[in-house]
Scaffold this motif. Structure first.
Motif, mmCIF file in Angstrom:
data_model
loop_
_atom_site.group_PDB
_atom_site.id
_atom_site.type_symbol
_atom_site.label_atom_id
_atom_site.label_comp_id
_atom_site.label_asym_id
_atom_site.label_seq_id
_atom_site.Cartn_x
_atom_site.Cartn_y
_atom_site.Cartn_z
ATOM 1 N N ASP A 82 0.995 -1.182 0.025
ATOM 2 C CA ASP A 82 0.049 -0.091 0.001
ATOM 3 C C ASP A 82 1.063 1.304 0.062
ATOM 4 O O ASP A 82 2.036 1.169 0.646
ATOM 5 C CB ASP A 82 -0.741 0.054 1.280
ATOM 6 N N LEU A 83 0.591 2.445 -0.655
ATOM 7 C CA LEU A 83 1.284 3.551 -0.494
ATOM 8 C C LEU A 83 0.273 4.713 -0.039
ATOM 9 O O LEU A 83 -1.021 4.567 -0.391
ATOM 10 C CB LEU A 83 1.593 3.888 -2.195
ATOM 11 N N TYR A 84 1.071 5.590 0.562
ATOM 12 C CA TYR A 84 0.072 6.852 1.232
ATOM 13 C C TYR A 84 1.083 7.855 1.576
ATOM 14 O O TYR A 84 2.485 7.228 1.662
ATOM 15 C CB TYR A 84 -0.658 6.344 2.489
ATOM 16 N N ALA A 85 0.677 8.659 2.147
ATOM 17 C CA ALA A 85 1.694 10.025 2.566
ATOM 18 C C ALA A 85 0.915 10.385 3.954
ATOM 19 O O ALA A 85 -0.149 10.195 4.306
ATOM 20 C CB ALA A 85 1.588 11.102 1.522
ATOM 21 N N ALA A 86 2.011 10.774 4.823
ATOM 22 C CA ALA A 86 1.542 11.399 5.978
ATOM 23 C C ALA A 86 2.170 12.516 6.423
ATOM 24 O O ALA A 86 3.455 12.758 5.794
ATOM 25 C CB ALA A 86 1.665 10.366 6.964
ATOM 26 N N ASP A 87 1.843 13.512 7.117
ATOM 27 C CA ASP A 87 2.281 14.705 7.770
ATOM 28 C C ASP A 87 3.628 14.212 8.536
ATOM 29 O O ASP A 87 3.828 13.035 9.275
ATOM 30 C CB ASP A 87 1.460 15.527 8.664
ATOM 31 N N ASP A 97 9.897 12.222 11.771
ATOM 32 C CA ASP A 97 9.407 11.214 11.666
ATOM 33 C C ASP A 97 7.853 11.485 11.105
ATOM 34 O O ASP A 97 7.444 12.669 10.597
ATOM 35 C CB ASP A 97 9.088 10.876 13.143
ATOM 36 N N ALA A 98 7.011 10.331 10.609
ATOM 37 C CA ALA A 98 5.726 10.361 10.068
ATOM 38 C C ALA A 98 4.614 9.928 10.934
ATOM 39 O O ALA A 98 5.223 9.059 11.583
ATOM 40 C CB ALA A 98 6.085 9.731 8.708
ATOM 41 N N ALA A 99 3.802 10.736 10.828
ATOM 42 C CA ALA A 99 2.556 10.258 11.693
ATOM 43 C C ALA A 99 1.931 9.000 11.174
ATOM 44 O O ALA A 99 2.206 8.590 10.261
ATOM 45 C CB ALA A 99 1.301 11.302 11.445
ATOM 46 N N PRO A 100 1.360 8.083 12.165
ATOM 47 C CA PRO A 100 0.861 6.842 12.078
ATOM 48 C C PRO A 100 -0.098 6.873 10.826
ATOM 49 O O PRO A 100 -0.826 8.067 10.843
ATOM 50 C CB PRO A 100 0.320 6.279 13.532
ATOM 51 N N ARG A 101 -0.368 5.794 10.259
ATOM 52 C CA ARG A 101 -1.613 6.043 9.167
ATOM 53 C C ARG A 101 -2.825 6.128 9.756
ATOM 54 O O ARG A 101 -3.583 6.917 9.021
ATOM 55 C CB ARG A 101 -1.585 4.424 8.418
ATOM 56 N N ALA A 102 -3.285 5.637 11.130
ATOM 57 C CA ALA A 102 -4.606 5.979 11.413
ATOM 58 C C ALA A 102 -4.637 7.446 12.050
ATOM 59 O O ALA A 102 -5.798 7.885 12.329
ATOM 60 C CB ALA A 102 -4.838 5.082 12.702
ATOM 61 N N GLU A 103 -3.767 8.252 11.873
ATOM 62 C CA GLU A 103 -3.662 9.572 12.467
ATOM 63 C C GLU A 103 -4.130 10.392 11.320
ATOM 64 O O GLU A 103 -3.284 10.394 10.184
ATOM 65 C CB GLU A 103 -2.464 10.056 13.081
ATOM 66 N N ALA A 104 -5.176 11.319 11.298
ATOM 67 C CA ALA A 104 -5.454 12.106 9.881
ATOM 68 C C ALA A 104 -4.302 13.110 10.057
ATOM 69 O O ALA A 104 -3.788 13.810 10.657
ATOM 70 C CB ALA A 104 -6.664 12.816 10.409
ATOM 71 N N ASP A 143 7.109 26.257 5.267
ATOM 72 C CA ASP A 143 7.793 24.875 5.297
ATOM 73 C C ASP A 143 6.761 23.988 5.527
ATOM 74 O O ASP A 143 6.254 24.063 6.762
ATOM 75 C CB ASP A 143 8.879 24.872 5.547
ATOM 76 N N TYR A 144 6.530 22.793 5.102
ATOM 77 C CA TYR A 144 5.896 21.663 5.470
ATOM 78 C C TYR A 144 6.594 20.340 5.063
ATOM 79 O O TYR A 144 7.297 20.160 4.354
ATOM 80 C CB TYR A 144 4.439 21.645 4.788
ATOM 81 N N ALA A 145 6.297 19.434 6.118
ATOM 82 C CA ALA A 145 7.091 18.030 6.155
ATOM 83 C C ALA A 145 6.080 16.879 6.178
ATOM 84 O O ALA A 145 5.105 16.928 6.701
ATOM 85 C CB ALA A 145 8.221 18.204 7.321
ATOM 86 N N GLY A 146 6.654 15.824 5.415
ATOM 87 C CA GLY A 146 5.886 14.643 5.614
ATOM 88 C C GLY A 146 6.782 13.529 5.110
ATOM 89 O O GLY A 146 7.758 13.734 5.068
ATOM 90 N N ALA A 147 6.083 12.468 4.782
ATOM 91 C CA ALA A 147 6.873 11.340 3.942
ATOM 92 C C ALA A 147 5.861 10.583 3.113
ATOM 93 O O ALA A 147 4.696 10.558 3.261
ATOM 94 C CB ALA A 147 7.268 10.419 5.196
#
Length: 358
Positions: A82-87, A97-104, A143-147
């Protein structure tokens, strides 16, 4: 549309991303052992660049850019990913670090979309998966960050749990516009701990919160200096490590012990930070200076052990003086009594003689 790429090139990059070949920009929820690694990721070549370690992108409000991620399958069977992006956020270790998938998510995790959020990678092959970054027109510049993340969910039946493994690549996204780099020091506190030695020095623990109040990610050089009244008895903290990059709106907690602090009743503390822009955000050959930020606080540093010693000495002096005066008073009273007894005896003899003559 998926595109196959040479697996040999992807293999070398993925080993680096997994941390087996040095410092890595990749993000992983777990640290797999070499025998457990089944897939890897690296940035794809696109109009945004080639041979990149992570995604450093710039886009105007309301704009859109396209990029790609390459996923390599090292297993002997097809891999479902699966592919997705997170804050993103700065974790306790000072790393992105990247937020968990369950976190909006509210920014990068929402703006990044995949045409195919689930893919199957054939055994021993690598595919390039395109994605787009679409920034809303009303987004605040900065600036914004994520993964960009890939995840493989497996059931661990022997343990009765579900293990969610993820592997991804960091993304730093700058939304163009007016930029305002700014850091602030908040909640400066100083706690002094003395020493049983009445003539010794103590330790001061300095704590404060570093807050990014601007819209640009910043790190900071730090220094702490403590003095007594009128600038006497200066004590400086050892060379402090630079604060990690703090994202806009985020905070970083600082705690530092300073030894050799003289307890001069009042302790004047000055904390200074020098904000620093990320090197990749600077124009070539430039090194703009940002103004230092300082915070000050006056706190008590009472030499309790010295005060106790002084009080003990004073008590001994008072006791000695009192005993001396009492001894003198007793001796004086005894002498007066002896003299009075002698006078009384003389008077009695004189009276007796007068009676005999009569």
């Amino acid at each position: 549309m998926l595109r196959r790429v040479p697996l040999i090139a992807a293999l070398g990059a993925s080993l680096a991303l997994l941390g087996l070949g040095g410092v890595s920009p990749a993000l992983a929820a777990t640290t797999p052992s070499p025998d457990d690694v089944t897939w890897g990721v690296r940035t794809g070549d696109s109009a945004q660049g080639s041979g990149r370690q992570n995604y450093d992108l710039s886009v105007a409000p309301g704009g859109r850019i396209d990029d790609a991620i390459i996923i390599s399958n090292y297993d002997e069977k097809a891999l479902e990913v699966d592919l997705y992006a997170a804050d993103g956020f700065t974790n306790a270790s000072g790393e992105l670090d990247a937020a968990p998938r369950a976190e909006a998510s509210e920014a990068v995790g929402v703006w990044v979309t995949f045409n195919e959020p689930h893919i199957s990678v054939p055994a021993g092959q690598a595919v390039s998966v395109p994605f787009s970054v679409a920034v809303p027109a009303d987004v605040t510049p900065g600036d914004y960050a994520g993964a960009v993340l890939t995840t493989l969910t497996r059931d661990a039946a022997t343990q009765g749990i579900t293990v969610d493994r993820r592997l991804g690549i960091r993304m730093h996204l700058r939304v163009t516009g007016d930029l305002a780099p700014a850091l602030a020091i908040e909640g400066l506190q100083v706690d002094y701990a003395g020493t049983p030695n009445p003539f010794g020095t103590g330790i001061a623990t300095v704590t404060y919160t570093l807050r990014n109040t601007g819209n640009v990610r910043l790190s900071a050089e730090q220094s702490i200096v403590l003095t007594g009244p009128l600038g006497a008895f200066t004590a400086a903290a050892p060379a402090l490590a630079s604060a990690p990059e703090v994202l806009p709106g985020e905070t970083w907690q600082v705690a530092q012990q300073v030894e050799g602090v003289v307890p001069a009743f009042a302790l004047f503390t000055t904390a200074t930070i020098t904000p620093r822009l990320a090197p990749e955000l600077l124009p070539p050959g430039s090194s703009p200076e940002l103004a230092d930020v300082t915070a000050q606080r006056v706190s008590p540093a009472v030499p309790w052990s010295l005060l106790v010693l002084v009080l003990l000495i004073a008590a001994v002096v008072v006791l000695v003086v009192w005993l001396t005066r009492r001894r003198r008073s007793t001796a004086r009273a005894a002498e007066e009594a002896r003299v009075q007894a002698a006078v009384d005896e003389a008077l009695a003899i004189e009276r007796e003689r007068a009676t005999l003559k009569a």
